[in-house]
Design a protein around this motif. Structure first.
Motif, PDB file in Angstrom:
ATOM      1  N   PRO A  17      12.515  -2.896  -9.862  1.00 27.58           N
ATOM      2  CA  PRO A  17      11.156  -2.830  -9.111  1.00 27.58           C
ATOM      3  C   PRO A  17      11.328  -2.094  -7.569  1.00 27.58           C
ATOM      4  CG  PRO A  17      12.414  -4.788  -8.635  1.00 27.58           C
ATOM      5  CD  PRO A  17      13.071  -3.988  -9.617  1.00 27.58           C
ATOM      6  N   VAL A  18      11.140  -0.769  -7.554  1.00 26.50           N
ATOM      7  CA  VAL A  18      11.129  -0.048  -6.559  1.00 26.50           C
ATOM      8  C   VAL A  18       9.870   0.893  -6.256  1.00 26.50           C
ATOM      9  CG1 VAL A  18      13.623  -0.098  -6.416  1.00 26.50           C
ATOM     10  CG2 VAL A  18      12.053   1.899  -7.872  1.00 26.50           C
ATOM     11  N   LEU A  19       8.681   0.727  -7.016  1.00 26.07           N
ATOM     12  CA  LEU A  19       7.624   1.623  -6.938  1.00 26.07           C
ATOM     13  C   LEU A  19       6.472   0.832  -6.133  1.00 26.07           C
ATOM     14  CD1 LEU A  19       7.110   3.118 -10.502  1.00 26.07           C
ATOM     15  CD2 LEU A  19       8.145   4.138  -8.371  1.00 26.07           C
ATOM     16  N   VAL A  69       9.529   0.162 -11.977  1.00 23.55           N
ATOM     17  CA  VAL A  69       8.184  -0.663 -11.750  1.00 23.55           C
ATOM     18  C   VAL A  69       7.765  -0.886 -10.356  1.00 23.55           C
ATOM     19  CG1 VAL A  69       8.373  -1.350 -14.229  1.00 23.55           C
ATOM     20  CG2 VAL A  69       9.195  -2.907 -12.171  1.00 23.55           C
ATOM     21  N   PRO A  70       6.596  -1.555 -10.345  1.00 23.27           N
ATOM     22  CA  PRO A  70       6.212  -1.797  -8.868  1.00 23.27           C
ATOM     23  C   PRO A  70       7.196  -3.219  -8.303  1.00 23.27           C
ATOM     24  CG  PRO A  70       4.193  -1.676 -10.077  1.00 23.27           C
ATOM     25  CD  PRO A  70       5.622  -1.535 -11.085  1.00 23.27           C
ATOM     26  N   ARG A  71       7.244  -3.125  -7.080  1.00 27.18           N
ATOM     27  CA  ARG A  71       8.282  -4.099  -6.446  1.00 27.18           C
ATOM     28  C   ARG A  71       8.014  -5.591  -6.559  1.00 27.18           C
ATOM     29  NH1 ARG A  71       7.023  -0.374  -2.444  1.00 27.18           N
ATOM     30  NH2 ARG A  71       8.526   1.198  -2.156  1.00 27.18           N
ATOM     31  N   THR A  72       6.707  -5.856  -7.007  1.00 27.83           N
ATOM     32  CA  THR A  72       6.336  -7.257  -7.414  1.00 27.83           C
ATOM     33  C   THR A  72       7.104  -7.918  -8.693  1.00 27.83           C
ATOM     34  OG1 THR A  72       4.350  -6.550  -8.526  1.00 27.83           O
ATOM     35  CG2 THR A  72       4.351  -7.249  -6.087  1.00 27.83           C
ATOM     36  N   ASN A  73       7.748  -7.019  -9.533  1.00 27.83           N
ATOM     37  CA  ASN A  73       8.290  -7.387 -10.632  1.00 27.83           C
ATOM     38  C   ASN A  73       9.669  -7.842 -10.519  1.00 27.83           C
ATOM     39  OD1 ASN A  73       5.728  -6.540 -11.665  1.00 27.83           O
ATOM     40  ND2 ASN A  73       6.754  -5.544 -13.469  1.00 27.83           N
TER      41      ASN A  73
END
Length: 311
Positions: free
Chosen positions: A41-43, A301-305
């Motif tokens: 989760p880095v996006l 994937v986005p950071r919230t995952n």
């Protein structure tokens, strides 16, 4: 007499077990390629996943057709980006077979750095040296004897970006990806000062790339704010003890991070660190035990995952 017979039987059993382990390591596991998968989760929020294929340490010999076919088939994964962290070849005749292995992957956006075995052929050495701390190992200085410039031209000619002590920006699936890379720290070709500096907050993601995950380079990337760092070199320890794990990393990284996804912290910041166990070995030590040769598909994937992993 009873004690002597028991001792002989025990010695024979241990010898047979050792021989079986060597046969397995040299005849089966070293060619038992596997694909690892991790979700990272880095996006930024609201962005679509990005598939990154991380390749490392092929140490390709011209006759390794099974490895060539296996790597070539990875294009079917349809990654969005290829990251190559070096040690591609082990022979001066390996460049053309290597390009066959990468095949359609060369048509994709890609970045690369070199390792020592892109410059120098491996030579026989005492395996016990790998048990020494990295700062106690000695590397004989001599001129490069592998066609690394031919390989570099082939990679850049196909569109891959050279990150050896360099920075670059790529647009991938509508995302701005900033990169910084170093040449191989294991042979002290890294020049982090040439790429140092805070990441640009305008980038959707900044990625650090190096061959050998030495702490001085990891600290540089993490201290400058890179949230993701990719490396290879360790071979996952190459010979691991079941349950216990790797005995060495062949650098100053601790064995808990010898392969796979972990975190690295420095100066109050943290990054996701992925170290590939790689796909090859030195031709003088063609064995792996409890450490299968691997490539990795990282799904960003986005950071919230949450982070998850698969085998």
């Amino acid at each position: 007499m009873s004690f002597a017979r028991t001792a002989l039987k025990t010695t024979a059993a241990v010898t047979a077990l050792g021989a079986a382990c060597v046969a397995y390591a040299a005849g089966i596991e070293v060619r038992w390629y596997t694909l690892r998968r991790f979700t990272v989760p880095v996006l930024p929020e609201g962005t679509a996943p990005l598939k990154v294929l991380h390749l490392s340490d092929l140490h390709l010999m011209p006759t390794q057709e099974r490895k060539i076919r296996w790597v070539n088939d990875l294009a079917a994964l349809e990654p969005d980006l290829v990251v190559n962290t070096g040690d591609n070849i082990s022979n001066e005749e390996s460049v053309r077979p290597l390009l066959r292995a990468y095949g359609d992957l060369l048509d994709l956006p890609g970045v690369f750095v070199f390792g020592s075995n892109d410059y120098w052929k491996p030579h026989f050495k005492n395996p016990g040296k790998y048990l020494l701390p990295a700062n106690k190992q000695r590397h004989k200085p001599h001129g490069p004897d592998l066609p690394f410039e031919e390989m570099r031209r082939a990679f850049t000619g196909a569109g891959w970006t050279d990150l050896n002590n360099a920075k670059a920006t790529l647009k991938v699936n509508g995302l701005r990806l900033d990169f910084a890379g170093t040449d191989d720290p294991h042979i002290r070709r890294d020049r982090y000062d040439e790429v140092a500096g805070e990441v640009d907050p305008a980038a959707d993601l900044s990625i650090g790339v190096t061959h050998a995950p030495y702490q001085r380079v990891l600290n540089g990337f993490v201290g400058d704010g890179y949230p993701l760092v990719l490396a290879g070199h360790t071979h996952g320890g190459q010979l691991a003890v079941p349950v216990y794990g790797a005995l060495v990393t062949n650098c100053d990284l601790d064995t808990s991070r010898v392969k796979g996804l972990s975190t690295w912290g420095y100066n109050g910041r943290q990054a996701d660190l992925h170290v590939s166990a790689g796909l090859g070995t030195s031709p003088y030590a063609p064995v792996r035990f409890a450490c299968r040769p691997e490539a990795t598909l990282l799904t960003l994937v986005p950071r919230t995952n949450p982070i998850s992993s698969g085998r």
